[in-house]
Design a protein around this motif. Sequence first.
Motif, short mmCIF file in Angstrom:
data_model
loop_
_atom_site.label_atom_id
_atom_site.label_comp_id
_atom_site.label_asym_id
_atom_site.label_seq_id
_atom_site.Cartn_x
_atom_site.Cartn_y
_atom_site.Cartn_z
N SER A 152 0.87 -1.17 0.00
CA SER A 152 0.00 0.00 0.00
C SER A 152 0.90 1.21 0.00
O SER A 152 2.08 1.12 0.29
CB SER A 152 -0.89 0.01 1.24
OG SER A 152 -0.09 0.00 2.41
N ARG A 153 0.34 2.34 -0.34
CA ARG A 153 1.16 3.53 -0.36
C ARG A 153 1.55 3.91 1.05
O ARG A 153 0.77 3.77 1.99
CB ARG A 153 0.41 4.68 -1.04
CG ARG A 153 0.13 4.38 -2.49
CD ARG A 153 -0.57 5.52 -3.15
NE ARG A 153 0.32 6.67 -3.23
CZ ARG A 153 -0.05 7.84 -3.71
NH1 ARG A 153 -1.27 8.02 -4.14
NH2 ARG A 153 0.80 8.84 -3.74
N GLY A 198 0.72 1.77 -9.46
CA GLY A 198 -0.61 1.60 -8.88
C GLY A 198 -1.50 2.80 -9.14
O GLY A 198 -2.69 2.66 -9.45
N GLU A 199 -0.94 4.00 -9.04
CA GLU A 199 -1.71 5.21 -9.30
C GLU A 199 -2.08 5.31 -10.78
O GLU A 199 -3.18 5.75 -11.14
CB GLU A 199 -0.92 6.44 -8.86
CG GLU A 199 -1.64 7.77 -9.04
CD GLU A 199 -2.90 7.91 -8.20
OE1 GLU A 199 -3.72 8.79 -8.52
OE2 GLU A 199 -3.08 7.13 -7.23
N ASN A 253 5.91 17.51 -9.54
CA ASN A 253 5.59 16.41 -8.62
C ASN A 253 6.72 16.18 -7.62
O ASN A 253 6.99 15.05 -7.21
CB ASN A 253 5.30 15.11 -9.38
CG ASN A 253 4.06 15.20 -10.23
OD1 ASN A 253 3.09 15.86 -9.87
ND2 ASN A 253 4.09 14.55 -11.38
N ASP A 286 3.21 9.46 -7.21
CA ASP A 286 2.33 9.36 -8.38
C ASP A 286 2.93 10.01 -9.63
O ASP A 286 2.24 10.19 -10.62
CB ASP A 286 0.96 9.97 -8.08
CG ASP A 286 1.03 11.46 -7.76
OD1 ASP A 286 2.14 12.03 -7.75
OD2 ASP A 286 -0.03 12.07 -7.51
N ARG A 319 -4.95 3.03 -11.32
CA ARG A 319 -6.17 3.59 -10.72
C ARG A 319 -6.80 4.65 -11.62
O ARG A 319 -8.02 4.76 -11.72
CB ARG A 319 -5.85 4.19 -9.35
CG ARG A 319 -7.07 4.61 -8.56
CD ARG A 319 -6.70 5.39 -7.32
NE ARG A 319 -6.18 6.71 -7.64
CZ ARG A 319 -6.92 7.76 -7.96
NH1 ARG A 319 -8.24 7.63 -8.03
NH2 ARG A 319 -6.37 8.92 -8.23
N ARG A 320 -5.96 5.42 -12.31
CA ARG A 320 -6.46 6.49 -13.18
C ARG A 320 -6.87 5.99 -14.56
O ARG A 320 -7.34 6.77 -15.39
CB ARG A 320 -5.40 7.58 -13.34
CG ARG A 320 -5.04 8.29 -12.06
CD ARG A 320 -4.13 9.48 -12.34
NE ARG A 320 -3.63 10.07 -11.10
CZ ARG A 320 -3.14 11.30 -11.02
NH1 ARG A 320 -3.08 12.07 -12.10
NH2 ARG A 320 -2.70 11.77 -9.87
N GLY A 351 3.59 2.36 -5.80
CA GLY A 351 2.96 3.67 -5.80
C GLY A 351 2.69 4.21 -7.18
O GLY A 351 1.53 4.44 -7.57
N MET A 352 3.74 4.44 -7.98
CA MET A 352 3.58 5.05 -9.30
C MET A 352 2.76 4.17 -10.25
O MET A 352 1.79 4.65 -10.85
CB MET A 352 4.95 5.39 -9.88
CG MET A 352 5.58 6.61 -9.23
SD MET A 352 7.36 6.84 -9.52
CE MET A 352 7.49 6.67 -11.30
N ALA A 396 1.86 9.14 -13.51
CA ALA A 396 0.51 8.59 -13.70
C ALA A 396 -0.31 9.47 -14.63
O ALA A 396 -0.97 8.98 -15.56
CB ALA A 396 -0.19 8.42 -12.35
N ARG A 397 -0.27 10.77 -14.41
CA ARG A 397 -1.02 11.69 -15.27
C ARG A 397 -0.45 11.69 -16.68
O ARG A 397 -1.19 11.68 -17.67
CB ARG A 397 -0.99 13.10 -14.69
CG ARG A 397 -1.72 14.12 -15.55
CD ARG A 397 -1.60 15.52 -14.97
NE ARG A 397 -2.28 15.61 -13.68
CZ ARG A 397 -2.31 16.72 -12.93
NH1 ARG A 397 -1.68 17.81 -13.34
NH2 ARG A 397 -2.96 16.73 -11.79
#
Length: 353
Positions: A133-134, A323-324, A261, A292, A327-328, A320-321, A295-296
Amino acid sequence: MIVDDSAVARQAIACAITNAPGLAVGGTASDPILALRRMRDAWPDVIILDIAMPRMDGLSFLRHLMAERPTPVIICSSVAEQGSKTALDALTAGAFTVIAKPRANLRDFLAGAADDIIAAIRAAAVANLRPLSRPTLPPPPPKLSADALIGPRTAGEMHATTERIIALGTSTGGTQALEAVLTRLPATVAGIVVVQHMPARFTAMFAERLDAVSAIHVREARNHDRVLPGQALIAPGGRHLMVKRAGAQYYAEVVDGPLVNRHRPSVDVLFRSVARFAGRNALGVIMTGMGDDGARGLLEMRDAGATTIAQDAASSVVFGMPGEAIRRGAAGNVLPLDDIPAALVRFSCGSRR
């Protein structure tokens, strides 16, 4: 477990940990041999490790741990100064992070660096081949987006070229992940651009090391370098890397600029530039790392028609990266690390799967 031949260091680090909610010192040792003996009874979640020690040096101990029982290791050593070959060797061998301690005024330094050490421990505790998890950390300060350096792609921009390009972004655990990918690629692979979160002076040595063990040519990116098949350009530490295009040819633009970021280089900056100037001719891959960043940018690449991949949780040191990005909805494919090289080769040969 704190493994350091300095009694002052062991005492100061132990004090900082004892004062941190939710953390406890499971044991201390003055050298790795003694540490192994004590760890048999209760294996630690995180190890803080010096390098220059009697009977066995820290790097040898780190390599032994990673081969026999991978455990998050934070290097805290006076011989692992930022940008040094020793620090890079430690990261390559599997260290979670490196904290350089001075050769003098050690107690004062460790007292001042206590927050950094505690934050590193909390992050390391959820790393390395576990369901991740983060990390639970204080809310981050406001951060700039890639808008600070490059505008988003517009609908009217054209991508009339067949030249293909691959963009890779990674952070914590990325030194091992990039080696696992780049060393398995043939010289016929499409041109590659890479952002690995690293301080200045690390990236040139890191690129030289990868170049020596890879069939492709790997080096630190320079401004106006052509992005060529069979070559990987790694963003210099402390500078942003973007891709631009002149006609059908891609080239690198290495620039200064604000943190994006909280990073420079930033994966988001690279990915946005690739989305803007390569579009559907690109493949974006986001791999292990905290936070993250990327991710964008990966979502922008996918929206521009690019093929996108995120490394899966099981093979990520920190999820983290990627996973994000998942998610997006930025990842068209989620792959284990071992499957990523073949995906890059397929893309280079014309497949979009």
